[in-house]
Structures are given as C-alpha cells and as structure tokens.
Motif scaffolding. Sequence first.
Motif, PDB file in Angstrom:
ATOM      1  N   ALA A   1      11.567  -4.654 -10.292  1.00  0.00           N
ATOM      2  CA  ALA A   1      11.030  -3.310  -9.556  1.00  0.00           C
ATOM      3  C   ALA A   1      11.584  -3.929  -7.543  1.00  0.00           C
ATOM      4  N   GLY A   2      10.831  -4.730  -7.301  1.00  0.00           N
ATOM      5  CA  GLY A   2      11.314  -5.539  -6.313  1.00  0.00           C
ATOM      6  C   GLY A   2      12.758  -5.192  -5.022  1.00  0.00           C
ATOM      7  N   LEU A   3      13.113  -5.106  -6.416  1.00  0.00           N
ATOM      8  CA  LEU A   3      15.233  -5.412  -5.232  1.00  0.00           C
ATOM      9  C   LEU A   3      15.095  -3.839  -6.086  1.00  0.00           C
ATOM     10  N   GLY A   4      14.902  -2.993  -6.623  1.00  0.00           N
ATOM     11  CA  GLY A   4      14.851  -1.336  -6.641  1.00  0.00           C
ATOM     12  C   GLY A   4      14.166  -1.115  -5.239  1.00  0.00           C
TER      13      GLY A   4
ATOM     14  N   VAL B   1       9.134 -11.048  -2.764  1.00  0.00           N
ATOM     15  CA  VAL B   1       9.124 -11.116  -1.226  1.00  0.00           C
ATOM     16  C   VAL B   1      10.870 -11.149  -1.017  1.00  0.00           C
ATOM     17  N   ALA B   2      11.417 -12.774  -1.741  1.00  0.00           N
ATOM     18  CA  ALA B   2      12.929 -12.778  -1.298  1.00  0.00           C
ATOM     19  C   ALA B   2      14.111 -12.167  -1.833  1.00  0.00           C
ATOM     20  N   VAL B   3      13.363 -11.262  -3.569  1.00  0.00           N
ATOM     21  CA  VAL B   3      14.891 -10.588  -4.513  1.00  0.00           C
ATOM     22  C   VAL B   3      14.456  -9.278  -3.590  1.00  0.00           C
ATOM     23  N   THR B   4      13.213  -8.472  -2.945  1.00  0.00           N
ATOM     24  CA  THR B   4      13.422  -7.526  -2.467  1.00  0.00           C
ATOM     25  C   THR B   4      14.087  -7.020  -1.076  1.00  0.00           C
TER      26      THR B   4
END
Length: 205
Positions: free
Chosen positions: A47-50, A98-101
């Motif tokens: 979800a964060g990546l999205g 935070v990193a993947v977002t």
Amino acid sequence: MAGAPLLRGLLVAGWLYWTANAALTALLVPFVAGRHGSGAVVGWLVAGLGVGHLGGALLSRRLVLRFPARALLAAGYAAVGVAFLVLFTASSVAVALVAVTAAGVPGAVALVVSVQRVQMGTGDAVRGRVVAAFQAGDALAALTGAVLGPAVAVLFGLAAALPALCGLLLLAAVVAARLPAEGSLPVAELASTGREEAADPVYLT
C-alpha cells in the motif's frame, strides 16, 4: 535501434532497473516473513508503494518540464535503489514503510520520463515498433528478475542478495547518467516505408 544510441541507453537502463525491481519484489515476502514475521506488513508495504507511485505520477509533469530527463532518470533510479536498501535494512516496520513509500515516488517519475522520451523522440513511421520493443524488453526484464531474485537468494543467501540487487538499481542510474545529451532517431533509415522524414529531437539536457 542500431543507429540510435539514446534509445539503446534507455533500453539498457530500463532493463537493468526492471530486472532489479522485479527481483527485489519477489524477495519482499520472504524478507518480511523473516524480519517482521507478519503477513499484514506485506500489505502495508505494498500500500505504501502504491501511495508513493501516486505521488510520483502527480509530480512527474512538473518535474519533466523543469529538469533534464537524463538527470531525472539517473536520480530516480538511484533514489529507488537507496530507498530499497533502507527498506531491507530497516529493523522497524515504520522505517520500512517510509522507505518503500519513498521508493514509489522516483520510480513513477522515472517511468513517466522514459516513456515520454521514447514517444517524443520517435517518428510516426517507427513509433509503434519502438514502443513495442521497449514494452517487450521491460516484460522480459520483469520475468528475468522474478526468476533471478529467488535464485540469487538461494545461492548466496537473502542477506547478500538484497544489497546486491539494490546495487543493480544503482548501476541502472549510472547507465542513465551516461545517456547522450541530445539525439534523434534516424527514422528515414529505420522505417521500412522509406519515408524521408526525421524524428523530433530528444533533448536530455
């Protein structure tokens, strides 16, 4: 694309990026299971990546108009590599999220930039074939990465595979940084129709 060094560079950089990206994505689940021990964390990270991709898509138009494409590609690939490295070394879920977002933002921008430059720099006579070649290359890279990631993890261990694949993203950034400053596609030479027209130039600076 034999006579178009710009397209060759974009293809190589994109192939390295999508190979590493797919390989790291394939290793995300075993990493989360071993580090955080919760399947729910995988959902949060995806979800964060999205969210990051959405933010990058919104920013891409403004960035494309203000900065050179070569710089955007190099910085984008490098930022994704660093963000993934932070993700896979994070000891807390919050830092990983935070990193993947953050990784999603430059990833989306780089995708928009590469597609835009290919389409703008290709004449009408060959645009379909060139775009198809790039899409096929990206798909092959994703398939290669999906196989390569688990294979490297089995051979060398997850702890060694993850930073090595992040390094492949940084290599893609190096290739992007060495793209020609400007160029155009020799449409008259590439087109089988024999039309004597030149493609619009592609400016990377």
